[in-house]
Write a protein that holds these residues in place. Structure first.
Motif, PDB file in Angstrom:
ATOM      1  N   SER A 277       3.628   9.549  -4.718  1.00 16.54           N
ATOM      2  CA  SER A 277       2.742   8.430  -4.953  1.00 16.54           C
ATOM      3  C   SER A 277       3.198   7.770  -6.439  1.00 16.54           C
TER       4      SER A 277
ATOM      5  N   ALA B  30      -7.114  11.579  -4.230  1.00 18.10           N
ATOM      6  CA  ALA B  30      -7.087  12.265  -2.605  1.00 18.10           C
ATOM      7  C   ALA B  30      -7.917  13.202  -2.562  1.00 18.10           C
TER       8      ALA B  30
ATOM      9  N   MET C 125      -0.701  13.607  -3.104  1.00 19.32           N
ATOM     10  CA  MET C 125       0.041  12.622  -2.529  1.00 19.32           C
ATOM     11  C   MET C 125       1.546  12.657  -3.477  1.00 19.32           C
TER      12      MET C 125
ATOM     13  N   ALA D  29      -3.161   9.834  -8.656  1.00 12.71           N
ATOM     14  CA  ALA D  29      -3.222   9.756  -7.006  1.00 12.71           C
ATOM     15  C   ALA D  29      -3.947  11.345  -6.333  1.00 12.71           C
TER      16      ALA D  29
ATOM     17  N   LYS E  65       0.771  -1.162   0.124  1.00 15.57           N
ATOM     18  CA  LYS E  65       0.028   0.027  -0.152  1.00 15.57           C
ATOM     19  C   LYS E  65       0.876   1.235  -0.050  1.00 15.57           C
TER      20      LYS E  65
ATOM     21  N   THR F 235       0.669   4.407  -2.811  1.00 16.70           N
ATOM     22  CA  THR F 235       0.225   5.437  -2.461  1.00 16.70           C
ATOM     23  C   THR F 235       1.538   6.632  -1.810  1.00 16.70           C
TER      24      THR F 235
END
Length: 110
Positions: free
Chosen positions: A66, A85, A63, A81, A37, A41
């Motif tokens: 990411s 987000a 992020m 990302a 994960k 991310t």
């Protein structure tokens, strides 16, 4: 404003709050099965923060580390990302109930 660090059973979290109502958060996964994960991310996040009725709210905006923020050589950057987000933060802001803050402790409840 301040930099605070706290640990959970699965990650180490550091949040730096800035005077302009933004924050930078670093989350390092402790558990091995959570590492994939983190690779997708990233471990750095930033956004805006506010306090309302004794609750601290963190609205994620991007992020920067990411894997999903792709940079195509000689072209442009695709921030998948960051879009996810921002959209997710509209519906689910991270929140903490603020119990006590002093110069050396930040007591909260998630």
């Amino acid at each position: 404003m301040g930099k605070w660090r706290f640990d959970t059973s699965s990650e180490k979290i550091t949040i730096e709050f800035k005077d302009d109502m933004t924050y930078e958060q670093t989350r390092v996964q402790i558990l091995l099965f959570s590492k994939p994960k983190e690779l997708i991310t990233g471990n750095k996040f930033s956004g805006v923060w506010y306090v309302s009725q004794k609750k601290l709210y963190l609205n994620l905006k991007n992020m920067p580390k990411s894997f999903l923020n792709l940079r195509i050589p000689l072209a442009f950057k695709i921030s998948i990302a960051d879009m996810v987000a921002t959209l997710g933060s509209v519906f689910m802001a991270e929140s903490y109930e603020v119990i006590r803050i002093n110069s050396c402790k930040f007591l909260h409840k998630k």
